[in-house]
Scaffold this active site. Structure first.
Site, PDB file in Angstrom:
ATOM      1  N   GLY A  30       0.903  -1.204   0.169  1.00 44.89           N
ATOM      2  CA  GLY A  30      -0.052   0.083   0.042  1.00 44.89           C
ATOM      3  C   GLY A  30       0.911   1.200   0.164  1.00 44.89           C
ATOM      4  O   GLY A  30       2.159   1.110  -0.306  1.00 44.89           O
ATOM      5  N   GLY A  32       3.283   4.040   1.173  1.00 49.83           N
ATOM      6  CA  GLY A  32       4.303   4.423   2.276  1.00 49.83           C
ATOM      7  C   GLY A  32       4.851   2.991   2.777  1.00 49.83           C
ATOM      8  O   GLY A  32       4.829   1.886   2.065  1.00 49.83           O
ATOM      9  N   HIS A  48       9.662  -4.095  -3.805  1.00 48.43           N
ATOM     10  CA  HIS A  48       8.588  -3.324  -4.838  1.00 48.43           C
ATOM     11  C   HIS A  48       8.943  -1.754  -4.533  1.00 48.43           C
ATOM     12  O   HIS A  48       9.199  -0.981  -5.507  1.00 48.43           O
ATOM     13  CB  HIS A  48       7.575  -3.642  -4.926  1.00 48.43           C
ATOM     14  CG  HIS A  48       6.652  -3.135  -5.950  1.00 48.43           C
ATOM     15  ND1 HIS A  48       5.698  -2.093  -5.845  1.00 48.43           N
ATOM     16  CD2 HIS A  48       6.773  -3.239  -7.398  1.00 48.43           C
ATOM     17  CE1 HIS A  48       5.229  -1.773  -6.954  1.00 48.43           C
ATOM     18  NE2 HIS A  48       5.848  -2.350  -8.031  1.00 48.43           N
ATOM     19  N   ASP A  92       7.627  -4.239 -11.310  1.00 50.31           N
ATOM     20  CA  ASP A  92       6.292  -4.819 -11.212  1.00 50.31           C
ATOM     21  C   ASP A  92       5.894  -6.239 -11.501  1.00 50.31           C
ATOM     22  O   ASP A  92       5.362  -7.108 -10.654  1.00 50.31           O
ATOM     23  CB  ASP A  92       5.180  -3.894 -12.124  1.00 50.31           C
ATOM     24  CG  ASP A  92       4.875  -2.783 -11.707  1.00 50.31           C
ATOM     25  OD1 ASP A  92       5.414  -2.025 -10.441  1.00 50.31           O
ATOM     26  OD2 ASP A  92       4.282  -2.030 -12.417  1.00 50.31           O
TER      27      ASP A  92
END
Length: 118
Positions: A30, A32, A48, A92
């Site tokens: 999500g 931060g 990621h 990704d």
């Protein structure tokens, strides 16, 4: 971009879990992130996040960058075009493959990040 990332996740996990299930998981999945990842899946998200940070250092905008990719045998495959597109796609794709391998623990969804992510 984030919509393509969502589609990559669906490719890699064969549609077994909605992409939104990862949006509020652990300390890093999500927006931060801070502290120590709570498990293997959360580590995928930290990697990621770090990859996107590296893309930013190269002058790329990974959350907005559109790239070309295919889903072949439940594996996201990038079709390189430019450095930013290729770098973002690789971030990704690696994360999507990592998500597909890591166990999803319901107890690590929507955790209290103020106490658990120090």
């Amino acid at each position: 971009n984030l919509i393509q990332f969502s589609n990559m996740i669906q490719c890699a996990n064969k549609g077994s879990r909605p992409s939104l299930d990862y949006a509020d998981y652990g300390c890093y999945c999500g927006w931060g992130g801070s502290g120590t990842p709570v498990d293997e899946l959360d580590r995928c998200c930290k990697v990621h996040d770090d990859c996107y940070a590296e893309a930013g250092k190269k002058g790329c905008y990974p959350k907005l960058t559109l790239y070309s990719w295919d889903c072949t045998g439940n594996v996201p495959i990038c079709n390189p075009k430019t450095e930013c597109k290729d770098f973002t796609c690789a971030c990704d794709a690696e994360a999507a493959k990592c998500f597909a391998k890591a166990p999803y623990k319901k107890e690590n969804w929507n955790i209290d990040t103020k106490t658990r992510c120090k």
